[in-house]
Design a protein around this motif. Sequence first.
Motif, PDB file in Angstrom:
ATOM      1  N   HIS A  76       0.829  -1.202   0.000  1.00 12.93           N
ATOM      2  CA  HIS A  76       0.000   0.000   0.000  1.00 12.93           C
ATOM      3  C   HIS A  76       0.873   1.265   0.000  1.00 12.93           C
ATOM      4  O   HIS A  76       0.630   2.197  -0.776  1.00 12.93           O
ATOM      5  CB  HIS A  76      -0.933  -0.019   1.219  1.00 12.93           C
ATOM      6  N   SER A  99       2.558   1.655  -3.425  1.00 14.98           N
ATOM      7  CA  SER A  99       1.562   2.044  -4.431  1.00 14.98           C
ATOM      8  C   SER A  99       1.151   3.503  -4.271  1.00 14.98           C
ATOM      9  O   SER A  99       1.044   4.234  -5.260  1.00 14.98           O
ATOM     10  CB  SER A  99       0.331   1.141  -4.331  1.00 14.98           C
ATOM     11  N   GLN A 100       0.940   3.938  -3.041  1.00 11.55           N
ATOM     12  CA  GLN A 100       0.572   5.338  -2.790  1.00 11.55           C
ATOM     13  C   GLN A 100       1.679   6.282  -3.216  1.00 11.55           C
ATOM     14  O   GLN A 100       1.410   7.332  -3.797  1.00 11.55           O
ATOM     15  CB  GLN A 100       0.252   5.552  -1.317  1.00 11.55           C
ATOM     16  N   THR A 117      -2.560   2.015  -8.047  1.00  7.96           N
ATOM     17  CA  THR A 117      -3.198   1.001  -7.220  1.00  7.96           C
ATOM     18  C   THR A 117      -2.193  -0.125  -6.970  1.00  7.96           C
ATOM     19  O   THR A 117      -1.199  -0.264  -7.704  1.00  7.96           O
ATOM     20  CB  THR A 117      -4.446   0.400  -7.907  1.00  7.96           C
ATOM     21  N   ILE A 118      -2.455  -0.920  -5.971  1.00 10.18           N
ATOM     22  CA  ILE A 118      -1.585  -2.064  -5.689  1.00 10.18           C
ATOM     23  C   ILE A 118      -1.494  -2.963  -6.923  1.00 10.18           C
ATOM     24  O   ILE A 118      -0.418  -3.439  -7.280  1.00 10.18           O
ATOM     25  CB  ILE A 118      -2.086  -2.844  -4.451  1.00 10.18           C
ATOM     26  N   GLU A 119      -2.612  -3.163  -7.604  1.00  2.00           N
ATOM     27  CA  GLU A 119      -2.647  -4.032  -8.783  1.00  2.00           C
ATOM     28  C   GLU A 119      -1.818  -3.477  -9.938  1.00  2.00           C
ATOM     29  O   GLU A 119      -1.387  -4.230 -10.800  1.00  2.00           O
ATOM     30  CB  GLU A 119      -4.091  -4.249  -9.256  1.00  2.00           C
ATOM     31  N   GLN A 120      -1.612  -2.165  -9.971  1.00  2.00           N
ATOM     32  CA  GLN A 120      -0.798  -1.569 -11.031  1.00  2.00           C
ATOM     33  C   GLN A 120       0.703  -1.715 -10.750  1.00  2.00           C
ATOM     34  O   GLN A 120       1.513  -1.595 -11.654  1.00  2.00           O
ATOM     35  CB  GLN A 120      -1.151  -0.091 -11.205  1.00  2.00           C
ATOM     36  N   GLU A 125       1.481   6.768  -6.716  1.00  2.00           N
ATOM     37  CA  GLU A 125       0.126   7.209  -7.098  1.00  2.00           C
ATOM     38  C   GLU A 125      -0.550   6.213  -8.036  1.00  2.00           C
ATOM     39  O   GLU A 125      -1.161   6.572  -9.039  1.00  2.00           O
ATOM     40  CB  GLU A 125       0.162   8.612  -7.693  1.00  2.00           C
TER      41      GLU A 125
END
Length: 72
Positions: free
Chosen positions: A46, A49-50, A55-58, A53
């Motif tokens: 998380h 990913s943040q 998503t976790i899936e990206q 910027e």
Amino acid sequence: MKNRIKELREKFKLTQDELADKVDVSRQTIISLEKGKYNPSIMLAHKISQLFELTIEQVFIFDKEEEPENEK
């Protein structure tokens, strides 16, 4: 699990040390993540990913073929 950490880190012009500092882990953890030798906790995934910027899936790509037998 595959990931795009090295690609994203380089795109954002961050060293492994800088990324590690930003997400509160060691440089060795970043190295292990980039080499695919370590799967992060959900909290670390998380944070990474943040930072980018996304998503976790990206950032993290789940490969169905690597799924353990007992989780199918």
